[in-house]
Design a protein around this motif. Structure first.
Motif, PDB file in Angstrom:
ATOM      1  N   LEU A 283      96.087  35.249 165.786  1.00 59.07           N
ATOM      2  CA  LEU A 283      96.775  34.200 165.354  1.00 59.07           C
ATOM      3  C   LEU A 283      97.574  34.660 163.991  1.00 59.07           C
ATOM      4  O   LEU A 283      98.472  34.332 163.489  1.00 59.07           O
ATOM      5  N   LEU A 284      96.440  35.135 163.244  1.00 56.34           N
ATOM      6  CA  LEU A 284      97.031  35.628 161.737  1.00 56.34           C
ATOM      7  C   LEU A 284      98.032  36.660 161.863  1.00 56.34           C
ATOM      8  O   LEU A 284      98.849  36.959 161.351  1.00 56.34           O
ATOM      9  N   ASN A 285      97.551  37.685 162.913  1.00 57.60           N
ATOM     10  CA  ASN A 285      98.774  38.948 163.000  1.00 57.60           C
ATOM     11  C   ASN A 285     100.112  38.320 163.670  1.00 57.60           C
ATOM     12  O   ASN A 285     101.193  39.077 163.375  1.00 57.60           O
ATOM     13  N   ALA A 286     100.365  37.297 164.336  1.00 56.83           N
ATOM     14  CA  ALA A 286     101.367  36.808 164.790  1.00 56.83           C
ATOM     15  C   ALA A 286     102.101  35.816 163.678  1.00 56.83           C
ATOM     16  O   ALA A 286     103.152  35.613 164.014  1.00 56.83           O
ATOM     17  N   GLY A 287     101.669  35.882 162.574  1.00 55.98           N
ATOM     18  CA  GLY A 287     102.359  35.210 161.456  1.00 55.98           C
ATOM     19  C   GLY A 287     102.302  33.696 161.315  1.00 55.98           C
ATOM     20  O   GLY A 287     103.028  32.987 160.766  1.00 55.98           O
ATOM     21  N   LEU A 288     101.379  32.908 162.113  1.00 59.83           N
ATOM     22  CA  LEU A 288     101.258  31.484 162.050  1.00 59.83           C
ATOM     23  C   LEU A 288     100.536  31.286 160.856  1.00 59.83           C
ATOM     24  O   LEU A 288     100.020  31.849 159.876  1.00 59.83           O
ATOM     25  N   LYS A 289     101.123  30.094 160.545  1.00 56.12           N
ATOM     26  CA  LYS A 289     100.743  29.457 158.993  1.00 56.12           C
ATOM     27  C   LYS A 289      99.025  29.071 159.078  1.00 56.12           C
ATOM     28  O   LYS A 289      98.588  28.818 160.148  1.00 56.12           O
ATOM     29  N   ASP A 290      98.164  28.948 157.924  1.00 60.12           N
ATOM     30  CA  ASP A 290      97.028  29.002 158.013  1.00 60.12           C
ATOM     31  C   ASP A 290      96.664  27.637 158.422  1.00 60.12           C
ATOM     32  O   ASP A 290      95.593  27.528 159.037  1.00 60.12           O
ATOM     33  N   GLU A 291      97.383  26.453 158.046  1.00 56.38           N
ATOM     34  CA  GLU A 291      97.065  25.210 158.429  1.00 56.38           C
ATOM     35  C   GLU A 291      97.303  25.068 160.176  1.00 56.38           C
ATOM     36  O   GLU A 291      96.279  24.357 160.856  1.00 56.38           O
ATOM     37  N   ALA A 292      98.245  25.696 160.779  1.00 56.00           N
ATOM     38  CA  ALA A 292      98.461  25.867 162.077  1.00 56.00           C
ATOM     39  C   ALA A 292      97.154  26.316 162.862  1.00 56.00           C
ATOM     40  O   ALA A 292      96.677  25.999 163.844  1.00 56.00           O
ATOM     41  N   ILE A 293      96.665  27.644 162.182  1.00 55.53           N
ATOM     42  CA  ILE A 293      95.640  28.418 162.717  1.00 55.53           C
ATOM     43  C   ILE A 293      94.379  27.855 162.817  1.00 55.53           C
ATOM     44  O   ILE A 293      93.540  27.233 163.880  1.00 55.53           O
ATOM     45  N   ALA A 294      94.099  27.035 161.601  1.00 58.02           N
ATOM     46  CA  ALA A 294      92.891  26.293 161.436  1.00 58.02           C
ATOM     47  C   ALA A 294      92.870  24.944 162.506  1.00 58.02           C
ATOM     48  O   ALA A 294      92.011  24.590 162.990  1.00 58.02           O
ATOM     49  N   ARG A 295      94.031  24.487 162.571  1.00 59.73           N
ATOM     50  CA  ARG A 295      94.182  23.235 163.626  1.00 59.73           C
ATOM     51  C   ARG A 295      93.997  23.600 165.017  1.00 59.73           C
ATOM     52  O   ARG A 295      93.187  23.200 165.878  1.00 59.73           O
ATOM     53  N   GLN A 296      94.467  24.902 165.236  1.00 58.70           N
ATOM     54  CA  GLN A 296      94.556  25.398 166.580  1.00 58.70           C
ATOM     55  C   GLN A 296      92.920  25.800 167.156  1.00 58.70           C
ATOM     56  O   GLN A 296      92.436  25.465 168.256  1.00 58.70           O
ATOM     57  N   LEU A 297      91.971  26.600 165.917  1.00 58.70           N
ATOM     58  CA  LEU A 297      90.629  26.772 166.210  1.00 58.70           C
ATOM     59  C   LEU A 297      89.860  25.579 166.073  1.00 58.70           C
ATOM     60  O   LEU A 297      88.596  26.026 165.969  1.00 58.70           O
ATOM     61  N   ASP A 298      90.426  24.384 165.335  1.00 57.56           N
ATOM     62  CA  ASP A 298      89.480  23.245 165.332  1.00 57.56           C
ATOM     63  C   ASP A 298      88.370  23.553 164.035  1.00 57.56           C
ATOM     64  O   ASP A 298      87.344  23.158 164.310  1.00 57.56           O
ATOM     65  N   LEU A 299      89.189  24.183 162.976  1.00 58.73           N
ATOM     66  CA  LEU A 299      88.217  24.656 161.830  1.00 58.73           C
ATOM     67  C   LEU A 299      88.754  23.669 160.730  1.00 58.73           C
ATOM     68  O   LEU A 299      89.837  23.421 160.642  1.00 58.73           O
ATOM     69  N   SER A 300      87.620  23.470 159.789  1.00 56.81           N
ATOM     70  CA  SER A 300      88.196  22.927 158.599  1.00 56.81           C
ATOM     71  C   SER A 300      89.016  24.050 157.564  1.00 56.81           C
ATOM     72  O   SER A 300      88.741  25.212 157.942  1.00 56.81           O
ATOM     73  N   GLN A 301      89.554  23.652 156.624  1.00 55.30           N
ATOM     74  CA  GLN A 301      90.341  24.612 155.949  1.00 55.30           C
ATOM     75  C   GLN A 301      89.292  25.421 155.110  1.00 55.30           C
ATOM     76  O   GLN A 301      89.451  26.677 155.275  1.00 55.30           O
ATOM     77  N   ARG A 302      88.061  24.837 154.674  1.00 54.72           N
ATOM     78  CA  ARG A 302      87.046  25.739 154.288  1.00 54.72           C
ATOM     79  C   ARG A 302      86.569  26.727 155.162  1.00 54.72           C
ATOM     80  O   ARG A 302      86.301  27.883 154.682  1.00 54.72           O
ATOM     81  N   THR A 303      86.259  26.332 156.174  1.00 48.78           N
ATOM     82  CA  THR A 303      85.468  27.066 156.935  1.00 48.78           C
ATOM     83  C   THR A 303      86.413  28.364 157.655  1.00 48.78           C
ATOM     84  O   THR A 303      86.104  29.667 157.721  1.00 48.78           O
ATOM     85  N   PHE A 304      87.939  27.870 157.648  1.00 45.72           N
ATOM     86  CA  PHE A 304      88.910  28.971 157.978  1.00 45.72           C
ATOM     87  C   PHE A 304      89.262  30.030 156.945  1.00 45.72           C
ATOM     88  O   PHE A 304      88.885  31.082 157.265  1.00 45.72           O
TER      89      PHE A 304
END
Length: 333
Positions: A283-304
């Protein structure tokens, strides 16, 4: 029974008689089948030509059967090769026919499809007709609840049709779409992402395509064009291939990395990577924003942020870009 391999009824009867005889003359066959001697000789010579009998000179000439496992198998294979040559010419004849139709009525090249229900129905029919390959661009907004992915795509993958799809990055920011994409990749779809795609598009077997007629910035697109085989459909295939070459694979299965090279300082002590970390890297390599990646992986921003920092450190990198390069080098992407 042997008509499909080119033997008529009389020749098949003659072949049956020949198989029961150690050798046979034209006169003998003429008496058994009530044929004129010249016709009997013609039938036996036909069996020789077909590889089912052998000719032995003499007075009179004699014919002996060839083992059917050799003769008939060879004849069947010969017919198969002939049919394959005919099949190979079908597309050329079809192209001539289609070109003539286009000359007589150019409107046959493109058909306008009106309304979301009709667009969805025609997409389903097109995908269902696929025999070899489906190419697709996908991006919001969507006409149907399934987006470009249709139930027929699953059937196409199940019957061995190759499916390649290039998605706009924003598709991955929609959790339901991203999960559907993961599922399709598990089923065999090859998926890549781009910052944007030029248009929504489906091309089947490199000959027919459906794409919206309204621009990409005009909201929901409910009018589409059905493009039949032509120079235009060829151009759409080239457009897809050019963007596919620049796109980034996403959710692709990767081979487990091989043994580490002890002489390479870049090799980590532990080359294994968890499915969760691989999904994060993709997801990082695809250029997705941090917030969207964290939401997809069900992670808090801190954990992400902590997991990203851990991966960068583990890869011996000093930036996300360098981490992506190292991950690709190690086969993690």
């Amino acid at each position: 029974m042997l008509e499909p391999v080119g033997l008529d009824e009389v020749t098949e009867r003659a072949y049956g008689v020949l198989l029961h005889e150690e050798q046979l003359t034209a006169g003998h066959l003429a008496g058994i089948l009530d044929l004129a001697p010249a016709r009997a000789r013609q039938v036996l010579d036909g069996l020789v030509t077909a590889g089912l009998a052998q000719y032995h000179q003499g007075r009179p000439a004699r014919y002996r059967p060839v083992d059917p496992r050799t003769g008939l198998t060879g004849l069947i294979r010969s017919r198969q090769r002939e049919l394959e040559r005919v099949a190979a010419s079908v597309e050329a004849y079809a192209a001539d026919y289609h070109e003539r139709n286009l000359r007589s009525d150019p409107r046959l090249l493109v058909e306008v499809i009106e309304g979301p229900n009709e667009v969805t129905r025609r997409v389903e029919l097109l995908v269902t007709s696929a025999e070899h390959e489906i190419l697709a661009f996908d991006a919001p907004p969507y006409v149907s609840s399934n987006g470009t992915t249709s139930p027929s795509e699953r059937d196409a993958l199940a019957r061995g049709v190759s499916v390649r799809a290039a998605y706009a990055t924003e598709v991955l920011a929609i959790p339901a779409r991203a999960e559907t994409l993961r599922e399709m990749v598990r089923l065999g779809e090859q998926a890549r992402v781009l910052p944007r795609v030029p248009t929504k598009l489906i091309v089947v077997d490199r000959r027919e395509a459906i794409l919206p007629l309204t621009g990409s910035d005009e909201g929901r697109r409910t009018t589409a064009a059905y493009v039949r085989r032509s120079g235009l459909s060829d151009a759409l295939v080239e457009l897809f291939e050019a963007h596919w070459a620049m796109a980034t694979p996403v959710f692709a299965a990767t081979e487990p990395p091989g043994p580490t090279d002890p002489t390479d300082p870049a090799d980590p002590a532990d080359p294994e990577i968890s499915p969760e970390d691989r999904a994060l890297l993709q997801l990082l390599n695809a250029g997705l924003k941090d917030e969207a990646i964290a939401r997809q992986l069900d992670l808090s921003q801190r954990t992400f942020r902590r997991r990203v920092a851990h991966l960068i450190h583990r890869l011996g990198a000093t930036s996300r870009f360098q981490a992506g390069t190292q991950a690709m080098r190690r086969g993690w992407l």
